[in-house]
Design a protein around this motif. Structure first.
Motif, PDB file in Angstrom:
ATOM      1  N   THR A 181     -10.204  -4.673   9.659  1.00 28.27           N
ATOM      2  CA  THR A 181     -10.056  -3.856   8.859  1.00 28.27           C
ATOM      3  C   THR A 181      -9.434  -4.657   7.447  1.00 28.27           C
ATOM      4  OG1 THR A 181      -7.713  -3.345   9.209  1.00 28.27           O
ATOM      5  CG2 THR A 181      -9.697  -2.159  10.390  1.00 28.27           C
ATOM      6  N   GLN A 198      -6.722   5.337  -5.368  1.00 34.61           N
ATOM      7  CA  GLN A 198      -7.028   5.688  -3.998  1.00 34.61           C
ATOM      8  C   GLN A 198      -6.998   4.874  -2.887  1.00 34.61           C
ATOM      9  OE1 GLN A 198      -7.697   9.451  -3.861  1.00 34.61           O
ATOM     10  NE2 GLN A 198      -6.897   9.171  -5.865  1.00 34.61           N
ATOM     11  N   LYS A 199      -6.308   5.316  -1.714  1.00 31.10           N
ATOM     12  CA  LYS A 199      -6.164   4.435  -0.636  1.00 31.10           C
ATOM     13  C   LYS A 199      -7.575   4.224   0.387  1.00 31.10           C
ATOM     14  CE  LYS A 199      -2.749   6.395   1.033  1.00 31.10           C
ATOM     15  NZ  LYS A 199      -1.564   7.019   1.866  1.00 31.10           N
ATOM     16  N   PHE A 200      -7.781   3.357   0.767  1.00 32.22           N
ATOM     17  CA  PHE A 200      -8.859   3.194   1.486  1.00 32.22           C
ATOM     18  C   PHE A 200      -8.651   2.054   2.451  1.00 32.22           C
ATOM     19  CE2 PHE A 200     -10.901   4.415  -2.395  1.00 32.22           C
ATOM     20  CZ  PHE A 200     -11.868   5.324  -1.899  1.00 32.22           C
ATOM     21  N   VAL A 201      -9.473   2.047   3.809  1.00 30.77           N
ATOM     22  CA  VAL A 201      -9.634   0.961   4.624  1.00 30.77           C
ATOM     23  C   VAL A 201     -11.039   0.788   5.079  1.00 30.77           C
ATOM     24  CG1 VAL A 201      -9.087   2.336   6.649  1.00 30.77           C
ATOM     25  CG2 VAL A 201      -8.608   0.037   6.758  1.00 30.77           C
ATOM     26  N   MET A 206       0.882  -1.105   0.065  1.00 26.83           N
ATOM     27  CA  MET A 206       0.011  -0.077   0.006  1.00 26.83           C
ATOM     28  C   MET A 206       1.046   1.091  -0.162  1.00 26.83           C
ATOM     29  SD  MET A 206      -3.563   0.406   2.203  1.00 26.83           S
ATOM     30  CE  MET A 206      -4.860   0.224   0.842  1.00 26.83           C
ATOM     31  N   VAL A 262      -6.916  -0.477  -2.490  1.00 26.15           N
ATOM     32  CA  VAL A 262      -6.649   0.764  -3.368  1.00 26.15           C
ATOM     33  C   VAL A 262      -7.591   0.538  -4.323  1.00 26.15           C
ATOM     34  CG1 VAL A 262      -5.116   1.827  -5.114  1.00 26.15           C
ATOM     35  CG2 VAL A 262      -4.135   0.894  -3.021  1.00 26.15           C
ATOM     36  N   THR A 312      -5.812   8.416   3.632  1.00 30.16           N
ATOM     37  CA  THR A 312      -6.331   6.996   3.430  1.00 30.16           C
ATOM     38  C   THR A 312      -7.847   7.365   3.942  1.00 30.16           C
ATOM     39  OG1 THR A 312      -4.342   5.845   3.842  1.00 30.16           O
ATOM     40  CG2 THR A 312      -6.675   4.674   4.224  1.00 30.16           C
ATOM     41  N   THR A 313      -8.754   6.876   3.147  1.00 30.82           N
ATOM     42  CA  THR A 313     -10.225   7.141   3.407  1.00 30.82           C
ATOM     43  C   THR A 313     -10.507   5.830   4.185  1.00 30.82           C
ATOM     44  OG1 THR A 313     -10.607   8.540   1.507  1.00 30.82           O
ATOM     45  CG2 THR A 313     -12.521   7.680   2.600  1.00 30.82           C
ATOM     46  N   CYS A 314     -11.402   5.959   5.394  1.00 26.26           N
ATOM     47  CA  CYS A 314     -11.932   4.879   6.074  1.00 26.26           C
ATOM     48  C   CYS A 314     -13.276   4.942   5.928  1.00 26.26           C
ATOM     49  CB  CYS A 314     -11.535   5.200   7.791  1.00 26.26           C
ATOM     50  SG  CYS A 314     -12.076   3.925   8.711  1.00 26.26           S
ATOM     51  N   GLU A 343      -7.343  -3.268   4.052  1.00 22.36           N
ATOM     52  CA  GLU A 343      -6.663  -2.152   3.178  1.00 22.36           C
ATOM     53  C   GLU A 343      -7.058  -2.393   1.931  1.00 22.36           C
ATOM     54  OE1 GLU A 343      -2.797  -2.228   4.491  1.00 22.36           O
ATOM     55  OE2 GLU A 343      -3.057  -0.939   6.262  1.00 22.36           O
TER      56      GLU A 343
END
Length: 160
Positions: A51, A59-62, A1, A55, A7-9, A53
């Motif tokens: 969780t 865009q990064k997300f969790v 990652m 992408v 990072t959007t949670c 993780e």
């Protein structure tokens, strides 16, 4: 990652892993990352997913299995800038399948309740045109649509 940026949670009630797999399947430039699990310390059942993780579209997300306390609403949405009608159709259809909900003006909710705006990139230029009549015609046409129709928007913008 990737380690830079934000990072959007996204908070889910037990569907974090399903959602991460789903979003990775919808968008190009996507991948799953690490999965963490609850331990004996809780508060969720030991070994269940805490969780994931991932992408999506770079865009990064969790995705977090946080419980039923919070739900998505329209105050937060993700805008997908589409190159043409084919992309609009693809993302619109993919995101409403399986229980999503069509909304007005290019908005929709996916099967998890997350809001998306599926927008042809041309529309932004049309509604921000310095000619107020062109911008108004494009805006008025958009306001009458659910899924956005690029050809109809272009015709309205041109005054046809």
């Amino acid at each position: 990652m990737p380690a830079d940026g934000f990072t959007t949670c996204l908070w889910f009630d037990g569907q974090a892993e399903e959602a991460a797999h789903y979003y990775v399947s919808v968008f190009k430039n996507s991948e799953l990352g690490r999965i963490s699990r609850y331990t004996q310390a809780g508060p969720g059942p030991a070994d269940s997913v805490l969780t994931v993780e991932f992408v999506a579209n770079g865009q990064k997300f969790v995705a977090l299995n946080g419980g039923p306390q919070f739900k998505f609403d329209e105050a937060i949405s993700f805008q997908i800038d589409c190159a043409d009608q084919d992309e609009v159709d693809f993302y619109w259809n993919k995101l409403i399948e399986g229980g999503g909900e069509a909304g007005p003006c290019g908005w929709l909710k996916d099967k998890f309740g997350l809001s998306w705006q599926v927008v042809p990139a041309k529309l932004i230029d049309m509604v921000m045109d310095p000619d107020p009549e062109k911008a108004s015609r494009a805006t008025q046409a958009m306001l009458k649509m659910g899924k956005l129709d690029v050809a109809a928007l272009e015709k309205a913008y041109a005054g046809e």
